[in-house]
Structure formats: structure tokens, C-alpha cells
Scaffold this motif. Structure first.
Motif, mmCIF file in Angstrom:
data_model
loop_
_atom_site.group_PDB
_atom_site.id
_atom_site.type_symbol
_atom_site.label_atom_id
_atom_site.label_comp_id
_atom_site.label_asym_id
_atom_site.label_seq_id
_atom_site.Cartn_x
_atom_site.Cartn_y
_atom_site.Cartn_z
ATOM 1 N N ILE A 103 0.836 -1.202 0.000
ATOM 2 C CA ILE A 103 0.000 0.000 0.000
ATOM 3 C C ILE A 103 0.870 1.251 0.000
ATOM 4 O O ILE A 103 1.823 1.360 0.782
ATOM 5 C CB ILE A 103 -0.921 0.018 1.242
ATOM 6 N N ASP A 104 0.537 2.189 -0.899
ATOM 7 C CA ASP A 104 1.073 3.543 -0.783
ATOM 8 C C ASP A 104 -0.068 4.408 -0.253
ATOM 9 O O ASP A 104 -1.017 4.708 -0.986
ATOM 10 C CB ASP A 104 1.570 4.045 -2.147
ATOM 11 N N ALA A 105 -0.013 4.772 1.005
ATOM 12 C CA ALA A 105 -1.133 5.457 1.649
ATOM 13 C C ALA A 105 -1.209 6.937 1.290
ATOM 14 O O ALA A 105 -2.203 7.595 1.590
ATOM 15 C CB ALA A 105 -1.033 5.295 3.164
ATOM 16 N N THR A 106 -0.152 7.458 0.672
ATOM 17 C CA THR A 106 -0.113 8.868 0.254
ATOM 18 C C THR A 106 0.571 8.938 -1.105
ATOM 19 O O THR A 106 1.782 9.157 -1.190
ATOM 20 C CB THR A 106 0.691 9.707 1.281
ATOM 21 N N ALA A 107 -0.228 8.777 -2.169
ATOM 22 C CA ALA A 107 0.338 8.665 -3.519
ATOM 23 C C ALA A 107 1.212 9.873 -3.870
ATOM 24 O O ALA A 107 2.256 9.717 -4.494
ATOM 25 C CB ALA A 107 -0.777 8.503 -4.534
ATOM 26 N N GLY A 108 0.778 11.071 -3.484
ATOM 27 C CA GLY A 108 1.570 12.275 -3.767
ATOM 28 C C GLY A 108 1.852 12.404 -5.247
ATOM 29 O O GLY A 108 0.932 12.389 -6.062
ATOM 30 N N ALA A 147 3.430 -0.974 3.884
ATOM 31 C CA ALA A 147 2.632 0.225 3.597
ATOM 32 C C ALA A 147 3.530 1.418 3.850
ATOM 33 O O ALA A 147 4.307 1.430 4.805
ATOM 34 C CB ALA A 147 1.410 0.292 4.490
ATOM 35 N N ILE A 148 3.434 2.401 2.971
ATOM 36 C CA ILE A 148 4.263 3.603 3.141
ATOM 37 C C ILE A 148 3.388 4.851 3.231
ATOM 38 O O ILE A 148 2.422 4.998 2.480
ATOM 39 C CB ILE A 148 5.333 3.737 2.013
ATOM 40 N N PHE A 149 3.735 5.704 4.187
ATOM 41 C CA PHE A 149 3.049 6.990 4.385
ATOM 42 C C PHE A 149 4.081 8.109 4.289
ATOM 43 O O PHE A 149 5.113 8.048 4.955
ATOM 44 C CB PHE A 149 2.450 7.082 5.801
ATOM 45 N N ASN A 150 3.798 9.113 3.471
ATOM 46 C CA ASN A 150 4.566 10.355 3.509
ATOM 47 C C ASN A 150 3.633 11.427 4.034
ATOM 48 O O ASN A 150 2.778 11.927 3.301
ATOM 49 C CB ASN A 150 5.069 10.735 2.111
ATOM 50 N N LEU A 151 3.786 11.775 5.301
ATOM 51 C CA LEU A 151 2.804 12.656 5.928
ATOM 52 C C LEU A 151 3.223 14.112 5.852
ATOM 53 O O LEU A 151 4.371 14.462 6.062
ATOM 54 C CB LEU A 151 2.596 12.243 7.380
ATOM 55 N N GLY A 194 5.356 20.020 -4.223
ATOM 56 C CA GLY A 194 5.233 20.703 -5.512
ATOM 57 C C GLY A 194 4.782 22.144 -5.322
ATOM 58 O O GLY A 194 4.102 22.469 -4.355
ATOM 59 N N GLN A 195 5.159 23.005 -6.241
ATOM 60 C CA GLN A 195 4.881 24.435 -6.134
ATOM 61 C C GLN A 195 3.389 24.764 -6.251
ATOM 62 O O GLN A 195 2.895 25.662 -5.581
ATOM 63 C CB GLN A 195 5.636 25.177 -7.255
ATOM 64 N N ASP A 196 2.695 24.057 -7.154
ATOM 65 C CA ASP A 196 1.362 24.499 -7.560
ATOM 66 C C ASP A 196 0.252 23.939 -6.676
ATOM 67 O O ASP A 196 -0.914 24.232 -6.887
ATOM 68 C CB ASP A 196 1.077 24.062 -9.010
ATOM 69 N N THR A 197 0.624 23.114 -5.715
ATOM 70 C CA THR A 197 -0.426 22.398 -5.004
ATOM 71 C C THR A 197 -0.912 23.182 -3.790
ATOM 72 O O THR A 197 -0.276 24.121 -3.330
ATOM 73 C CB THR A 197 0.103 21.026 -4.569
ATOM 74 N N ASN A 198 -2.012 22.748 -3.284
ATOM 75 C CA ASN A 198 -2.682 23.426 -2.189
ATOM 76 C C ASN A 198 -2.104 22.971 -0.844
ATOM 77 O O ASN A 198 -2.361 21.873 -0.389
ATOM 78 C CB ASN A 198 -4.184 23.104 -2.254
ATOM 79 N N LYS A 199 -1.303 23.843 -0.231
ATOM 80 C CA LYS A 199 -0.633 23.460 1.014
ATOM 81 C C LYS A 199 -1.581 23.498 2.213
ATOM 82 O O LYS A 199 -1.203 23.206 3.341
ATOM 83 C CB LYS A 199 0.600 24.333 1.248
ATOM 84 N N ASN A 200 -2.836 23.920 1.957
ATOM 85 C CA ASN A 200 -3.812 23.867 3.047
ATOM 86 C C ASN A 200 -4.363 22.452 3.225
ATOM 87 O O ASN A 200 -4.935 22.138 4.264
ATOM 88 C CB ASN A 200 -4.975 24.827 2.783
ATOM 89 N N ILE A 201 -4.205 21.644 2.189
ATOM 90 C CA ILE A 201 -4.655 20.256 2.307
ATOM 91 C C ILE A 201 -3.505 19.430 2.874
ATOM 92 O O ILE A 201 -2.524 19.134 2.191
ATOM 93 C CB ILE A 201 -5.115 19.687 0.944
ATOM 94 N N ILE A 202 -3.605 19.113 4.146
ATOM 95 C CA ILE A 202 -2.557 18.335 4.809
ATOM 96 C C ILE A 202 -3.174 17.086 5.414
ATOM 97 O O ILE A 202 -4.401 16.965 5.509
ATOM 98 C CB ILE A 202 -1.846 19.166 5.928
ATOM 99 N N TYR A 209 7.065 17.766 9.122
ATOM 100 C CA TYR A 209 6.292 18.441 10.179
ATOM 101 C C TYR A 209 6.607 19.930 10.304
ATOM 102 O O TYR A 209 6.263 20.557 11.305
ATOM 103 C CB TYR A 209 6.508 17.729 11.517
ATOM 104 N N GLY A 210 7.229 20.501 9.267
ATOM 105 C CA GLY A 210 7.564 21.925 9.307
ATOM 106 C C GLY A 210 6.356 22.828 9.078
ATOM 107 O O GLY A 210 6.389 24.006 9.409
ATOM 108 N N HIS A 211 5.263 22.277 8.523
ATOM 109 C CA HIS A 211 4.091 23.090 8.170
ATOM 110 C C HIS A 211 3.138 23.225 9.367
ATOM 111 O O HIS A 211 3.206 22.398 10.300
ATOM 112 C CB HIS A 211 3.368 22.442 6.994
ATOM 113 N N PRO A 212 2.237 24.207 9.348
ATOM 114 C CA PRO A 212 1.266 24.341 10.445
ATOM 115 C C PRO A 212 0.451 23.051 10.602
ATOM 116 O O PRO A 212 -0.042 22.504 9.612
ATOM 117 C CB PRO A 212 0.367 25.493 9.973
#
Lengths: 193, 193
Positions: A25-30, A95-99, A104-112, A141-144
Motif C-alpha cells: 500500500i502507498d497510503a499517500t500517492a503524492g 505500507a508507506i506513508f509520507n505525511l 510541488g509548487q502548484d499544489t494546495n498546502k492547506n490540504i494536509i 512536520y515543518g508546516h502548520p
């Protein structure tokens, strides 16, 4: 050789654990990098189940897999990873998670990613794991909101019963810019938890 | 494959770093296992400088090396590792520390390593390191005085300037019996610190 950053070390651990024919499982396709890496290892007899709540992520992943002719052994789910328990029935070796948020530059950083859904997904993956299988979590974990999720995941993992699980924390401790922490949870017994 | 305990992971890191002809240091000879491992890698053109304050440790190490015909490329020092800075002049690719007390039933568990001499030895090794070289510290801390030494070493390592060093902490976080923590310090630049 340089000490491996957490992201590279996650691939080292995948490489030591996953073999041809496995379900994973890739739990965060990114942007699809882990899905692609897993697809290349499990081959035509295995399968990668890849989740992401953002359609941009699923599209990026589909594009990468298409370019690399890897779509045949991947199932993409455009929904949150908290649905893993409901949707996946096969036993998995990894299973891998990248939390954090979609890189990427263009993506919505409010969606965490958030602790409640993250922990539900991790628990579901731990149930699906075969003996010696790994749940690997790379914590940005650097983001709000990131600190809270990091603390919740580490707190959860550090309380897992050592009869059933071994939990490794792999962390660089002298860096100013909060590089990601890797948590690897290995299942020691096949039985249900 | 199982997640590697800290002691095994120290050998993985040694194996990725040390090559034939290198000069290396075993700062805590103990029963000679690391000295023997290092000796087998550096070969006849390299050298292992091996320190222990206890003559029992030096005798055990000598016996092991003699059995394995490895005495030729090892120099044994029956003195504390705080003398490294004074005694060793060669540039090294690796130094290994197993901090705690000499393993074994018959040994004196009152003789333990201490923060002040340990930190002096670590600093000396960091000066001797070549670029990309590693100081590896395996911290046993279940014994009286162990917590203090562990905290002092981690505190020191976490404050090393990231321009010059990368510091990895490799730790199992769900175990009751305080398994050893591995700290690996990699030098990023050749220049003096």
C-alpha cells in the motif's frame, strides 16, 4: 557513502522487505514516486494499492505510472487513506506513508494529512501486515499542524506492544530545518492485534 | 528481513564507510568484537587503534585477535579513550564507541564510561575524521549513570554545526528494556572544526 536521508532510507527498507508478487500500500500517492518504486518491485504478480484524497495527486501518479508503463499492477484510489480498512482485504508486506502535504509548487498546502485519519489508516495497515512486514511513515512536520501530527504518530507508535511490534525511529538531530523523521513499524507475529 | 538492532546497524554503517587501507579507532575495545570486525575490513595496509581502560578488556581483545590471526594490523592501548587526541595522529574514516560497561558476567560493572572522558574522546575523533567519515556511538544506558551519559552525548551531538556534521539518531522507541541507541556523526567537510 553518505548517511541516508529519511526518504532514501524508506526505500532501503522497502527494498529489504518487499519482493515480487507482494501486495503493498502507498497510503499517500503524492506525485507517485513511492507507488512507482513499489510497482517496480512487486511486478506483474503483485499489486500496489495507492491512495490520495487529492485528485491532483492521483493525476500526477497516473501520469508517472503511464510514462513508465506501470499502470497494470497498481490500483489508484482517489479517497482518503482512512478507507484502507474498508477497501483492502489482502495481506500486505509493506505500507508507506509520507505525511504532510503534496510536494510541488502548484499544489494546495492547506490540504494536509491529519492525526485522526492518519492513525486510522496506520492501524488498518498494521492489521493487514504479514509477519516481518513494515509500515513506514515519513513525517514532514515543518508546516502548520505538522508538529501535532508528528507527536500523535510517535506517541501512538511508541506505545505499540513490543510482543507484536518493533518500532524504529530514524532521525537527524542537528538540523535546523526539521528534516523528515522516519518511523518503521515491523510486525513480529502473524496473529491479529 | 528484520529491522537491525543498533549494534548490527553499527556494523552496516562501518561496512558502508570503511575500506581496505583505512585507519580506524575502536574507542571501547570491550571483548574485541568491533576491533576484530574493523581489522578484517582495513586489511594489512590499514590499522585499528583500539582503546580500553580495563586490562581485562585488552586481554579479551588480544585473545580474540590472536585466535583469528588479526594482531598484525591492530594497536592495543590499555588506557582511557580520552587519550586518543594525544596518541593518534593519522586521519581516520571511522571511530566506534560502545558506551556503558564491559559486557560479560565476570566483569566489574562499577567500571563504566563517563560523560567527561567520553566527550573528550568523541571530540578528538571528530577532529581526526576524514570527509564522509563516521563516529558511531552505541549508547547503553540501563545501568546507574547511564542516563546521564546518554543525555550528555545526545545533547552534544545535537548541537554540532550542520555545516560540518550530519547527526543521525537510530532508536527503537517501544521497548521496555532500554535497548541501545545508535548515534552516527558524519563529517561533511575536511577542514578543521
Amino acid at each position: 557513502m553518505k548517511l541516508q536521508p529519511s526518504l532514501y532510507y524508506s526505500h532501503t527498507l522497502i527494498n529489504q522487505t518487499v519482493v515480487t508478487g507482494d501486495y503493498v500500500i502507498d497510503a499517500t500517492a503524492g506525485n507517485g514516486n513511492d507507488t512507482s518504486y513499489l510497482s517496480s518491485i512487486v511486478g506483474s504478480k503483485g499489486r500496489v494499492y495507492s491512495f490520495d484524497i487529492q485528485s491532483a495527486a492521483i493525476n500526477n501518479t497516473k501520469k508517472l505510472l503511464s510514462e513508465r508503463k506501470q499502470l497494470d499492477n497498481v490500483t489508484l484510489y482517489n479517497c482518503g487513506h482512512e478507507n484502507i480498512g474498508k477497501l483492502i482485504k489482502e495481506k500486505i508486506t509493506c505500507a508507506i506513508f509520507n505525511l504532510g502535504y503534496l510536494p510541488g509548487q502548484d499544489t494546495n498546502k492547506n490540504i494536509i494529512t491529519h492525526s485522526d485519519t492518519t492513525l486510522r489508516a496506520i492501524k488498518a495497515c498494521l492489521k493487514l501486515l504479514k509477519k516481518n512486514g513494515l509500515v513506514i511513515i515519513v513525517l514532514y512536520y515543518g508546516h502548520p499542524g505538522g508538529q501535532q501530527e508528528k507527536n500523535d504518530v510517535i506517541n501512538f507508535a511508541s506505545k505499540l506492544n513490543q510482543k507484536f511490534f518493533t518500532v524504529l525511529k530514524y532521525q537527524f538531530i542537528n538540523q535546523i530545518n526539521e528534516p523528515p523523521i522516519l518511523i518503521a513499524i515491523q510486525k513480529k507475529k502473524d496473529e491479529f492485534i
